[in-house]
Design an enzyme around this catalytic site. Structure first.
Site, PDB file in Angstrom:
ATOM      1  N   GLU A 262     -13.965  14.237  23.189  1.00 18.38           N
ATOM      2  CA  GLU A 262     -12.628  14.782  22.953  1.00 18.38           C
ATOM      3  C   GLU A 262     -11.670  13.651  22.596  1.00 18.38           C
ATOM      4  O   GLU A 262     -11.604  12.637  23.296  1.00 18.38           O
ATOM      5  CB  GLU A 262     -12.171  15.470  24.253  1.00 18.38           C
ATOM      6  CG  GLU A 262     -11.089  16.473  24.077  1.00 18.38           C
ATOM      7  CD  GLU A 262     -11.598  17.862  23.671  1.00 18.38           C
ATOM      8  OE1 GLU A 262     -12.805  18.018  23.368  1.00 18.38           O
ATOM      9  OE2 GLU A 262     -10.761  18.779  23.648  1.00 18.38           O
TER      10      GLU A 262
ATOM     11  N   CYS B 285      36.656  31.237  28.413  1.00 20.74           N
ATOM     12  CA  CYS B 285      38.118  31.290  28.333  1.00 20.74           C
ATOM     13  C   CYS B 285      38.628  31.422  26.906  1.00 20.74           C
ATOM     14  O   CYS B 285      39.830  31.558  26.687  1.00 20.74           O
ATOM     15  CB  CYS B 285      38.722  30.045  28.989  1.00 20.74           C
ATOM     16  SG  CYS B 285      38.510  28.556  27.997  1.00 20.74           S
TER      17      CYS B 285
ATOM     18  N   SER C 190     -19.091  26.523  21.187  1.00 16.80           N
ATOM     19  CA  SER C 190     -17.979  26.601  22.144  1.00 16.80           C
ATOM     20  C   SER C 190     -18.562  26.957  23.515  1.00 16.80           C
ATOM     21  O   SER C 190     -19.780  26.978  23.681  1.00 16.80           O
ATOM     22  CB  SER C 190     -16.957  27.628  21.684  1.00 16.80           C
ATOM     23  OG  SER C 190     -17.574  28.883  21.640  1.00 16.80           O
TER      24      SER C 190
ATOM     25  N   CYS D 132      34.929  28.863  23.629  1.00 21.34           N
ATOM     26  CA  CYS D 132      34.352  28.926  24.970  1.00 21.34           C
ATOM     27  C   CYS D 132      34.125  30.393  25.359  1.00 21.34           C
ATOM     28  O   CYS D 132      35.045  31.198  25.287  1.00 21.34           O
ATOM     29  CB  CYS D 132      35.297  28.253  25.962  1.00 21.34           C
ATOM     30  SG  CYS D 132      34.804  28.493  27.677  1.00 21.34           S
TER      31      CYS D 132
ATOM     32  N   CYS E 140      40.455  26.444  31.794  1.00 22.95           N
ATOM     33  CA  CYS E 140      39.222  27.237  31.745  1.00 22.95           C
ATOM     34  C   CYS E 140      38.791  27.638  33.167  1.00 22.95           C
ATOM     35  O   CYS E 140      38.492  26.774  34.009  1.00 22.95           O
ATOM     36  CB  CYS E 140      38.116  26.448  31.063  1.00 22.95           C
ATOM     37  SG  CYS E 140      36.558  27.346  30.997  1.00 22.95           S
TER      38      CYS E 140
ATOM     39  N   GLU F 190     -17.100  18.291  35.088  1.00 28.53           N
ATOM     40  CA  GLU F 190     -16.246  17.355  34.348  1.00 28.53           C
ATOM     41  C   GLU F 190     -14.906  17.985  34.047  1.00 28.53           C
ATOM     42  O   GLU F 190     -14.824  19.203  33.907  1.00 28.53           O
ATOM     43  CB  GLU F 190     -16.888  17.033  32.985  1.00 28.53           C
ATOM     44  CG  GLU F 190     -18.149  16.252  33.070  1.00 28.53           C
ATOM     45  CD  GLU F 190     -18.879  16.250  31.730  1.00 28.53           C
ATOM     46  OE1 GLU F 190     -18.286  16.592  30.706  1.00 28.53           O
ATOM     47  OE2 GLU F 190     -20.060  15.897  31.751  1.00 28.53           O
TER      48      GLU F 190
ATOM     49  N   TYR G  15       0.840  -1.196   0.000  1.00 27.70           N
ATOM     50  CA  TYR G  15       0.000   0.000   0.000  1.00 27.70           C
ATOM     51  C   TYR G  15       0.882   1.255   0.000  1.00 27.70           C
ATOM     52  O   TYR G  15       0.690   2.176  -0.790  1.00 27.70           O
ATOM     53  CB  TYR G  15      -0.914  -0.021   1.232  1.00 27.70           C
ATOM     54  CG  TYR G  15      -1.755   1.225   1.387  1.00 27.70           C
ATOM     55  CD1 TYR G  15      -1.291   2.311   2.119  1.00 27.70           C
ATOM     56  CD2 TYR G  15      -3.016   1.327   0.798  1.00 27.70           C
ATOM     57  CE1 TYR G  15      -2.055   3.461   2.247  1.00 27.70           C
ATOM     58  CE2 TYR G  15      -3.785   2.471   0.918  1.00 27.70           C
ATOM     59  CZ  TYR G  15      -3.300   3.535   1.651  1.00 27.70           C
ATOM     60  OH  TYR G  15      -4.051   4.677   1.774  1.00 27.70           O
TER      61      TYR G  15
ATOM     62  N   ARG H  20     -14.732  19.677  14.699  1.00 26.46           N
ATOM     63  CA  ARG H  20     -15.682  20.743  14.943  1.00 26.46           C
ATOM     64  C   ARG H  20     -15.708  21.750  13.796  1.00 26.46           C
ATOM     65  O   ARG H  20     -16.752  22.295  13.471  1.00 26.46           O
ATOM     66  CB  ARG H  20     -15.312  21.453  16.251  1.00 26.46           C
ATOM     67  CG  ARG H  20     -16.393  22.401  16.655  1.00 26.46           C
ATOM     68  CD  ARG H  20     -16.121  22.979  18.002  1.00 26.46           C
ATOM     69  NE  ARG H  20     -15.653  24.340  17.836  1.00 26.46           N
ATOM     70  CZ  ARG H  20     -15.432  25.172  18.810  1.00 26.46           C
ATOM     71  NH1 ARG H  20     -15.578  24.778  20.049  1.00 26.46           N
ATOM     72  NH2 ARG H  20     -15.032  26.390  18.587  1.00 26.46           N
TER      73      ARG H  20
ATOM     74  N   LYS I   6     -12.017  19.253  31.766  1.00 21.70           N
ATOM     75  CA  LYS I   6     -11.987  19.779  30.398  1.00 21.70           C
ATOM     76  C   LYS I   6     -10.731  19.243  29.727  1.00 21.70           C
ATOM     77  O   LYS I   6      -9.625  19.721  29.966  1.00 21.70           O
ATOM     78  CB  LYS I   6     -11.984  21.305  30.423  1.00 21.70           C
ATOM     79  CG  LYS I   6     -12.100  21.922  29.052  1.00 21.70           C
ATOM     80  CD  LYS I   6     -12.321  23.426  29.174  1.00 21.70           C
ATOM     81  CE  LYS I   6     -12.515  24.088  27.830  1.00 21.70           C
ATOM     82  NZ  LYS I   6     -11.460  23.819  26.870  1.00 21.70           N
TER      83      LYS I   6
HETATM   84  S1  IVH Z   1     -19.024  20.270  26.752  1.00 22.72           S
HETATM   85  C1  IVH Z   1     -21.684  23.178  23.847  1.00 22.72           C
HETATM   86  N1  IVH Z   1     -17.344  18.875  28.137  1.00 22.72           N
HETATM   87  O1  IVH Z   1     -13.897  22.274  25.433  1.00 22.72           O
HETATM   88  C2  IVH Z   1     -20.302  22.739  24.120  1.00 22.72           C
HETATM   89  N2  IVH Z   1     -16.481  20.230  26.389  1.00 22.72           N
HETATM   90  O2  IVH Z   1     -15.222  25.220  24.167  1.00 22.72           O
HETATM   91  C3  IVH Z   1     -20.275  21.495  24.926  1.00 22.72           C
HETATM   92  N3  IVH Z   1     -14.055  20.045  26.111  1.00 22.72           N
HETATM   93  O3  IVH Z   1     -13.593  22.306  22.250  1.00 22.72           O
HETATM   94  C4  IVH Z   1     -18.914  21.137  25.295  1.00 22.72           C
HETATM   95  N4  IVH Z   1     -13.712  18.584  27.701  1.00 22.72           N
HETATM   96  O4  IVH Z   1     -14.107  19.941  22.955  1.00 22.72           O
HETATM   97  C5  IVH Z   1     -17.493  19.747  27.134  1.00 22.72           C
HETATM   98  N5  IVH Z   1     -15.984  17.523  29.439  1.00 22.72           N
HETATM   99  C6  IVH Z   1     -16.139  18.400  28.444  1.00 22.72           C
HETATM  100  C7  IVH Z   1     -15.041  18.863  27.674  1.00 22.72           C
HETATM  101  C8  IVH Z   1     -15.250  19.786  26.666  1.00 22.72           C
HETATM  102  C9  IVH Z   1     -13.144  19.304  26.758  1.00 22.72           C
HETATM  103  C10 IVH Z   1     -13.741  20.974  25.009  1.00 22.72           C
HETATM  104  C11 IVH Z   1     -14.641  20.868  23.828  1.00 22.72           C
HETATM  105  C12 IVH Z   1     -14.582  22.245  23.205  1.00 22.72           C
HETATM  106  C13 IVH Z   1     -14.190  23.105  24.345  1.00 22.72           C
HETATM  107  C14 IVH Z   1     -15.321  24.006  24.750  1.00 22.72           C
END
Ligand code: IVH
Length: 678
Positions: A168, A404, A80, A401, A424, A110, A34, A133, A112
């Site tokens: 994520e 020195c 976002s 150096c 040195c 949670e 491939y 996204r 992030k």
């Molecule tokens: S909730 C409506 N939960 O954070 C948006 N986002 O700007 C719902 N992210 O790029 C998002 N961990 O990918 C959510 N436990 C979590 C997250 C999470 C990471 C990221 C998400 C996005 C950014 C939010």
């Protein structure tokens, strides 16, 4: 055959094999075959650039994503989140909620994850589409690549008609480090952080590259579901039931102060998981309440991202300089426009060696990314290329150096560069600093600054001078009053009694570290024995290999070093190592803890008796402890621990027996005679 026809044919072939491999799990050709098809196509495209098509499988990173992947419109926009950077901002978000819902709120908190947001569409239980996204409305189709990620199930447990899970994709920190090491060995580009590495691994036209990188996934949202859930907790449970990985750390909390504690906890412990996080996402748990809250134009009102302070910042790389160590090693380091990152101000950062500078391609005048994560030493990650001034020349390792003027040289196959001058002054200075440092002769009040000052004033030329200082002249130096002179004197005096291993470490013999020095001191018993010994005799000490043996031998053959040793001898520095034991090594490999005083042994005496017989006697009880010896006034913690771990507890008589025979006498475990602590 015409190049155009062959290119066409190759594209069709590659697409066919892609489809077999990824969609039907039934490849007809090997990976190597491939790869050959892809390589051949790439060569044709190189020779005839006009034949490159937009969808050619040869197209890789460096193109904008929209050129690389087919655009896909999301079923519902991927939004976002608004950010909160402090408790006040979190509280302000909480206050805004009150306009829409009553204040009886549950918060789902949670981590992030710092990776890439993806949408996974499952139709009839099969993963049919994965997308980035993108701009929130239209993303890129990365289905083939996502199918390569082990943590993303190709099928759900049930087969609901339509499920869209979002989450994520990230690269575990350990995999990121390993990948960068491999990239470095191959001379390929290093990724700045796990997020970039994850993005770089996913944005590949060749899914095989994605497959070769260790990526993981956590789901955190259901955008399309076959059932109406009551709250987010139920949603997460459903994702889990369907076989999607869900981060286990999430929590339902009932007040913003609890939420804030959760955020603080994870800010402090942000490096305790094998994935990077950059904050906490706080979401309203109740889905009916979410409905009432709705969205602003770009983000839901029902969630907020509590962001941690950044561990990476951009700053100006003012210069790259080179420092000289005690061995002459020339280490390049970055001089930065001071920047506050990861909790402290960073001004300097090591760049390790010539290859590292070249690989990172950082140049004085660049804007660079500086990273300081937790307790880790600050690091220059790489340049921000988009901000590089035009015509900025690459940095070149100096030929001489900086201290020195001697020649700097790098041997074939080595990564380090050395100042080759024996004279040195910086090397001499650093050798003295090392000799006096902790773990070596540990001379209080003789730190780097004092050494530099004394050398400037020619009070100190080499290590031997330490024991021959002219205190009458030192008295005349500003800042050296009676107290500090007395402290310096007593520090130097006390250093004469340091164990032989500390002296050996302090001499800075190449390859001989602290452990090697201890082993050597124990094995040879006296410095004079080492001075007299051949390479073979030194190498016959258990734990000393030939490289160390040779280096030690060579060191003591040098006339200068011999003279130094004689000066130290006449100053009264201790040359004696641990005595040879004539006792039978009955306790070799055993770990015996002593607590309290015994009748016929002092506490130290008992420990000594254990060590003389080849055993260890640490200060605390652990799983590795073989027995605990109990004397008068024992430590309650040790006894409790011994009982918990069911370790035999011995009285003095049983201890005597153990010393002689090496056999632990029969006692019921963790419950030896007299094991009652008041
Ligand atoms: S909730 C409506 N939960 O954070 C948006 N986002 O700007 C719902 N992210 O790029 C998002 N961990 O990918 C959510 N436990 C979590 C997250 C999470 C990471 C990221 C998400 C996005 C950014 C939010």
């Amino acid at each position: 055959m015409l190049a155009a026809t062959r290119a066409e044919e190759l594209r069709a072939l590659i697409a066919y094999h892609n489809q077999l491999y990824h969609q039907q799990d039934a490849p007809e050709i090997s990976d190597v075959e491939y790869d050959e098809l892809v390589r051949e196509l790439k060569q044709i495209e190189l020779d005839y650039p006009e034949l490159v098509t937009e969808d050619s499988p040869s197209q890789q990173v460096g193109f904008t994503p929209s050129d690389l992947f087919t655009p896909v419109e999301h079923l519902t926009p991927m939004m976002s989140l608004d950010n909160a950077m402090s408790f006040e901002e979190l509280a302000a978000w909480g206050k805004r909620l009150e306009r829409y819902i009553d204040t009886n709120v549950e918060y789902s908190c949670e981590l992030k994850m710092d990776g890439l947001a993806v949408s996974l569409v499952y139709t009839d239980g099969h993963l049919t589409r994965a997308a980035t996204r993108g701009d929130g409305r239209v993303g890129e189709d990365i289905t083939l690549n996502v199918l390569q990620i082990k943590g993303v199930p190709h099928r759900l447990k049930d087969a609901p008609p339509l499920v869209e899970a979002r989450g994520e994709i990230y690269m575990p920190v350990s995999s990121f480090k390993q990948l960068n090491e491999e990239q470095m060995l191959r001379g390929e580009r290093i990724f700045a952080n796990p997020r970039n590495a994850a993005a770089g691994s996913l944005r590949q036209k060749d899914p095989q590259i994605t497959a070769s990188r260790n990526l993981s996934f956590f789901a955190y949202q259901l955008a399309q579901a076959p059932v109406n859930f009551k709250d987010h907790a139920e949603t997460l449970a459903y994702l889990r039931e369907q076989g999607l990985p869900v981060n286990p750390t999430s929590k339902i909390l009932h007040s913003l102060s609890e939420v804030y504690d959760f955020c603080q906890h994870w800010q402090v412990n942000r490096h305790s998981n094998d994935y990077e996080i950059d904050g906490v996402v706080v979401k309203i748990n109740d889905l009916a309440q979410r409905q009432e809250l709705g969205f602003t134009s770009k983000a839901p009102r029902w969630a907020v991202a509590f962001k941690f302070p950044p561990e990476e910042r951009n700053t100006l790389l003012k210069d790259i300089m080179v420092s000289i160590g005690r061995s002459g090693k020339a280490t390049p380091f970055a001089v930065l426009e001071p920047v506050f990152v990861g909790g402290s101000t960073v001004r300097l950062a090591t760049l390790h060696n010539q290859d590292q500078v070249a690989l990172k391609d950082v140049r004085p005048g660049d804007v660079v990314i500086v990273r300081k994560a937790g307790d880790v030493i600050p690091e220059v990650v790489g340049p921000v290329l988009s901000k590089r001034p035009e015509g900025l020349p690459p940095w070149e390792f100096p030929k001489n150096c900086p201290e020195c003027g001697g020649e700097l040289s790098r041997s074939e196959g080595e990564s380090d560069t050395f100042c080759t001058s024996a004279e040195c002054p910086k090397q001499l200075e650093q050798r003295i600093v090392h000799f006096a440092s902790r773990g070596c002769m540990d001379i209080e009040n003789l730190g780097e600054r004092t050494v530099q000052l004394f050398r400037q004033l020619e009070l100190l030329r080499d290590i031997g001078d330490i024991y021959n200082l002219d205190y009458d002249r030192i008295k005349l130096i500003e800042g050296f009053g009676e107290v500090s002179i007395n402290n310096l004197r007593s520090g130097i005096e006390a250093s004469k009694q340091r164990p032989l291993s500390n002296l050996l470490s302090g001499l800075g013999i190449r390859h001989l570290g602290a452990t090697g020095a201890r082993v050597l001191a124990k094995g040879m018993h006296h410095l004079d024995n080492i001075l007299r010994a051949s390479v073979d005799e030194i190498g016959s000490v258990e734990g000393i290999g030939t490289v160390i043996a040779q280096s030690v031998h060579e060191f003591f053959q040098h006339e200068d070093n011999r003279q130094l040793i004689e000066r130290l001898r006449s100053a009264g520095v201790n040359f004696e190592g641990p005595k040879a034991s004539t006792l039978a090594q009955t306790l070799s490999g055993m770990s015996i803890v002593v607590t309290g005083t015994l009748e016929n042994f002092s506490r130290e005496g008992a420990e000594e008796a254990i060590k003389e017989r080849g055993g260890k006697s640490p200060g605390s009880v652990s799983k590795k402890t073989h027995a605990v010896v109990l004397g008068e006034g024992p430590g309650a913690a040790k006894i409790t621990k011994a009982r918990d771990l069911k370790i035999p507890i011995l009285n003095e008589q049983q201890f005597q027996q153990l010393l002689e025979t090496g056999v632990i006498p029969e006692v019921s475990a963790g419950d030896g005679e007299g094991a009652v602590v008041g």
